[in-house]
Write a protein that holds these residues in place. Structure first.
Motif, PDB file in Angstrom:
ATOM      1  N   VAL A   1      -0.986  -2.518  -7.049  1.00 37.30           N
ATOM      2  CA  VAL A   1      -1.161  -1.269  -6.302  1.00 37.30           C
ATOM      3  C   VAL A   1       0.201  -0.702  -5.909  1.00 37.30           C
ATOM      4  CG1 VAL A   1      -1.954  -0.298  -4.102  1.00 37.30           C
ATOM      5  CG2 VAL A   1      -3.467  -1.779  -5.432  1.00 37.30           C
ATOM      6  N   HIS A   2       1.075  -1.576  -5.426  1.00 32.55           N
ATOM      7  CA  HIS A   2       2.418  -1.126  -5.027  1.00 32.55           C
ATOM      8  C   HIS A   2       3.190  -0.576  -6.220  1.00 32.55           C
ATOM      9  CE1 HIS A   2       6.224  -0.865  -2.999  1.00 32.55           C
ATOM     10  NE2 HIS A   2       6.778  -1.716  -3.842  1.00 32.55           N
ATOM     11  N   MET A   3       3.113  -1.247  -7.352  1.00 34.09           N
ATOM     12  CA  MET A   3       3.826  -0.775  -8.537  1.00 34.09           C
ATOM     13  C   MET A   3       3.295   0.569  -9.009  1.00 34.09           C
ATOM     14  SD  MET A   3       4.558  -4.229 -10.779  1.00 34.09           S
ATOM     15  CE  MET A   3       2.934  -4.939 -10.611  1.00 34.09           C
ATOM     16  N   ALA A   4       1.970   0.752  -8.936  1.00 29.86           N
ATOM     17  CA  ALA A   4       1.373   2.031  -9.334  1.00 29.86           C
ATOM     18  C   ALA A   4       1.827   3.152  -8.410  1.00 29.86           C
ATOM     19  CB  ALA A   4      -0.148   1.920  -9.328  1.00 29.86           C
ATOM     20  N   ASN A   5       1.861   2.867  -7.106  1.00 27.91           N
ATOM     21  CA  ASN A   5       2.344   3.866  -6.154  1.00 27.91           C
ATOM     22  C   ASN A   5       3.792   4.242  -6.439  1.00 27.91           C
ATOM     23  OD1 ASN A   5      -0.019   4.157  -4.674  1.00 27.91           O
ATOM     24  ND2 ASN A   5       0.528   2.609  -3.157  1.00 27.91           N
ATOM     25  N   CYS A   6       4.607   3.227  -6.688  1.00 33.37           N
ATOM     26  CA  CYS A   6       6.022   3.475  -6.974  1.00 33.37           C
ATOM     27  C   CYS A   6       6.184   4.321  -8.238  1.00 33.37           C
ATOM     28  CB  CYS A   6       6.769   2.152  -7.151  1.00 33.37           C
ATOM     29  SG  CYS A   6       7.026   1.235  -5.615  1.00 33.37           S
TER      30      CYS A   6
ATOM     31  N   MET B   1     -12.682  -4.671  -1.097  1.00 35.58           N
ATOM     32  CA  MET B   1     -12.283  -3.351  -1.599  1.00 35.58           C
ATOM     33  C   MET B   1     -11.678  -2.514  -0.490  1.00 35.58           C
ATOM     34  SD  MET B   1     -12.151  -1.848  -4.471  1.00 35.58           S
ATOM     35  CE  MET B   1     -11.840  -0.227  -5.142  1.00 35.58           C
ATOM     36  N   GLY B   2     -12.232  -2.652   0.727  1.00 29.87           N
ATOM     37  CA  GLY B   2     -11.699  -1.921   1.859  1.00 29.87           C
ATOM     38  C   GLY B   2     -10.274  -2.326   2.172  1.00 29.87           C
ATOM     39  N   THR B   3      -9.976  -3.612   1.979  1.00 26.92           N
ATOM     40  CA  THR B   3      -8.622  -4.107   2.231  1.00 26.92           C
ATOM     41  C   THR B   3      -7.637  -3.492   1.254  1.00 26.92           C
ATOM     42  OG1 THR B   3      -9.505  -6.207   3.057  1.00 26.92           O
ATOM     43  CG2 THR B   3      -7.202  -6.167   2.392  1.00 26.92           C
ATOM     44  N   VAL B   4      -8.023  -3.415  -0.003  1.00 21.65           N
ATOM     45  CA  VAL B   4      -7.144  -2.825  -1.022  1.00 21.65           C
ATOM     46  C   VAL B   4      -6.900  -1.355  -0.719  1.00 21.65           C
ATOM     47  CG1 VAL B   4      -6.917  -2.253  -3.460  1.00 21.65           C
ATOM     48  CG2 VAL B   4      -7.876  -4.460  -2.790  1.00 21.65           C
ATOM     49  N   THR B   5      -7.953  -0.640  -0.296  1.00 21.47           N
ATOM     50  CA  THR B   5      -7.813   0.781   0.037  1.00 21.47           C
ATOM     51  C   THR B   5      -6.880   0.975   1.221  1.00 21.47           C
ATOM     52  OG1 THR B   5     -10.056   1.220  -0.755  1.00 21.47           O
ATOM     53  CG2 THR B   5      -9.050   2.876   0.667  1.00 21.47           C
ATOM     54  N   ALA B   6      -7.011   0.120   2.215  1.00 17.78           N
ATOM     55  CA  ALA B   6      -6.139   0.211   3.389  1.00 17.78           C
ATOM     56  C   ALA B   6      -4.688  -0.065   3.005  1.00 17.78           C
ATOM     57  CB  ALA B   6      -6.598  -0.787   4.452  1.00 17.78           C
TER      58      ALA B   6
ATOM     59  N   LEU C   1      -3.390   0.357   0.017  1.00 13.95           N
ATOM     60  CA  LEU C   1      -2.937   1.473  -0.816  1.00 13.95           C
ATOM     61  C   LEU C   1      -2.436   2.621   0.057  1.00 13.95           C
ATOM     62  CD1 LEU C   1      -4.705   2.893  -3.946  1.00 13.95           C
ATOM     63  CD2 LEU C   1      -3.848   4.424  -2.192  1.00 13.95           C
ATOM     64  N   ALA C   2      -3.187   2.951   1.109  1.00  7.56           N
ATOM     65  CA  ALA C   2      -2.799   4.062   1.987  1.00  7.56           C
ATOM     66  C   ALA C   2      -1.490   3.764   2.703  1.00  7.56           C
ATOM     67  CB  ALA C   2      -3.915   4.339   2.990  1.00  7.56           C
ATOM     68  N   LEU C   3      -1.372   2.568   3.271  1.00  7.70           N
ATOM     69  CA  LEU C   3      -0.153   2.200   3.996  1.00  7.70           C
ATOM     70  C   LEU C   3       1.036   2.115   3.047  1.00  7.70           C
ATOM     71  CD1 LEU C   3       1.350   1.276   6.514  1.00  7.70           C
ATOM     72  CD2 LEU C   3       0.588  -1.072   6.021  1.00  7.70           C
TER      73      LEU C   3
ATOM     74  N   LEU D   1       1.461   3.607   0.201  1.00  9.22           N
ATOM     75  CA  LEU D   1       1.840   4.937  -0.281  1.00  9.22           C
ATOM     76  C   LEU D   1       2.725   5.642   0.744  1.00  9.22           C
ATOM     77  CD1 LEU D   1       1.531   6.935  -2.588  1.00  9.22           C
ATOM     78  CD2 LEU D   1      -0.514   7.826  -1.474  1.00  9.22           C
ATOM     79  N   LEU D   2       2.406   5.481   2.009  1.00 10.08           N
ATOM     80  CA  LEU D   2       3.243   6.066   3.057  1.00 10.08           C
ATOM     81  C   LEU D   2       4.650   5.468   3.031  1.00 10.08           C
ATOM     82  CD1 LEU D   2       0.789   6.223   6.114  1.00 10.08           C
ATOM     83  CD2 LEU D   2       1.697   8.142   4.788  1.00 10.08           C
ATOM     84  N   LEU D   3       4.721   4.156   2.849  1.00  9.33           N
ATOM     85  CA  LEU D   3       6.023   3.495   2.807  1.00  9.33           C
ATOM     86  C   LEU D   3       6.836   3.942   1.595  1.00  9.33           C
ATOM     87  CD1 LEU D   3       4.995  -0.149   3.822  1.00  9.33           C
ATOM     88  CD2 LEU D   3       6.137   1.568   5.244  1.00  9.33           C
ATOM     89  N   VAL D   4       6.173   4.054   0.447  1.00  9.74           N
ATOM     90  CA  VAL D   4       6.868   4.461  -0.776  1.00  9.74           C
ATOM     91  C   VAL D   4       7.375   5.894  -0.658  1.00  9.74           C
ATOM     92  CG1 VAL D   4       6.580   4.893  -3.252  1.00  9.74           C
ATOM     93  CG2 VAL D   4       5.596   2.851  -2.230  1.00  9.74           C
ATOM     94  N   CYS D   5       6.645   6.734   0.078  1.00 13.02           N
ATOM     95  CA  CYS D   5       7.025   8.141   0.228  1.00 13.02           C
ATOM     96  C   CYS D   5       8.177   8.347   1.205  1.00 13.02           C
ATOM     97  CB  CYS D   5       5.826   8.968   0.681  1.00 13.02           C
ATOM     98  SG  CYS D   5       4.601   9.245  -0.632  1.00 13.02           S
ATOM     99  N   VAL D   6       8.566   7.294   1.913  1.00 13.83           N
ATOM    100  CA  VAL D   6       9.727   7.404   2.802  1.00 13.83           C
ATOM    101  C   VAL D   6      10.993   7.279   1.953  1.00 13.83           C
ATOM    102  CG1 VAL D   6      10.986   6.336   4.705  1.00 13.83           C
ATOM    103  CG2 VAL D   6       8.486   6.438   4.765  1.00 13.83           C
ATOM    104  N   PRO D   7      11.854   8.312   1.950  1.00  9.73           N
ATOM    105  CA  PRO D   7      13.069   8.266   1.118  1.00  9.73           C
ATOM    106  C   PRO D   7      13.952   7.078   1.465  1.00  9.73           C
ATOM    107  CG  PRO D   7      12.678  10.492   1.921  1.00  9.73           C
ATOM    108  CD  PRO D   7      11.722   9.590   2.665  1.00  9.73           C
ATOM    109  N   GLY D   8      14.523   6.492   0.442  1.00 10.52           N
ATOM    110  CA  GLY D   8      15.412   5.357   0.622  1.00 10.52           C
ATOM    111  C   GLY D   8      16.248   5.153  -0.619  1.00 10.52           C
ATOM    112  N   ALA D   9      16.672   3.923  -0.845  1.00  9.41           N
ATOM    113  CA  ALA D   9      17.537   3.619  -1.975  1.00  9.41           C
ATOM    114  C   ALA D   9      16.853   3.920  -3.312  1.00  9.41           C
ATOM    115  CB  ALA D   9      17.956   2.154  -1.919  1.00  9.41           C
TER     116      ALA D   9
END
Length: 206
Positions: free
Chosen positions: A153-158, A1-6, A8-10, A12-20
């Protein structure tokens, strides 16, 4: 669970960086009646990445420099084509493009899937970042299941970030046609610039 949380945090930061992806959802939101088709399309592209990763095909791509280069070039070329289209026909006002009707939801969805499906940033995430969060030794959960979970997790963040960005862009710029035109042109230039840079980088490496 800790791995998934880590992750998710990383992630989310990547998704929040503006790009294409950001550029596309902003442009689609101002051109169309709803940002939802664009967001769903972007998420669908990453769903494709997830399925390939679960099937183990991402490992094959990572091990084939020629194939990875070809995918990167294809993605860069697609961004250049879309960016040029946006610059060539910037909307006169939110929801209109030089008097022509907005793109259909299906077309908007497919374009979004193409952008995220060929996005070099997405390829790097699935080929370089995600494997670092997989437990392969003594794991009670199969690697394929772990990969699917991280992909979800990545799709949910996106979905959350891109929907927020698109809705905010529409809300803020709806009554400001001049500002909306400037933002769309900037988004188109961003797609064109990112695609052009990647093309030059890949061709220079050949």
């Amino acid at each position: 669970m800790g791995t998934v949380t880590a992750f998710l945090a990383l992630d989310l930061l990547l998704v929040c960086v503006p790009g294409a992806d950001w550029a596309y959802v902003i442009t689609a939101g101002l051109r169309g009646r709803s940002v939802l088709p664009a967001v769903l399309g972007l998420v669908a592209g990453y769903a494709g990445h997830t399925l390939l990763a679960v099937a183990g095909l991402s490992v094959l791509v990572a091990g084939s420099p020629a194939l990875l280069t070809a995918l990167t070039v294809a993605g860069a070329g697609y961004l250049v084509w879309l960016g040029w289209g946006v610059l060539r026909r910037p909307p006169v006002a939110p929801g209109a493009a030089d008097g022509t009707p907005p793109a259909s939801p299906t077309r908007t969805f497919l374009r979004g899937a193409g952008i995220s499906g060929l996005n070099p940033k997405g390829l790097l995430l699935y080929l370089s970042v995600m494997p670092q969060f997989l437990v392969t030794t003594g794991a009670r959960v199969p690697v394929a299941a772990q990969t699917a979970a991280l992909g979800a997790v990545h799709m949910a963040n996106c979905a959350a970030v891109y929907l927020t960005v698109g809705l905010l862009a529409r809300a803020v710029l709806h009554a400001r046609p001049t500002a909306a035109r400037a933002v769309v042109r900037t988004s188109g230039a961003a797609m064109l610039g990112i695609g052009g840079f990647l093309l030059v980088e890949q061709l220079a490496a050949l």
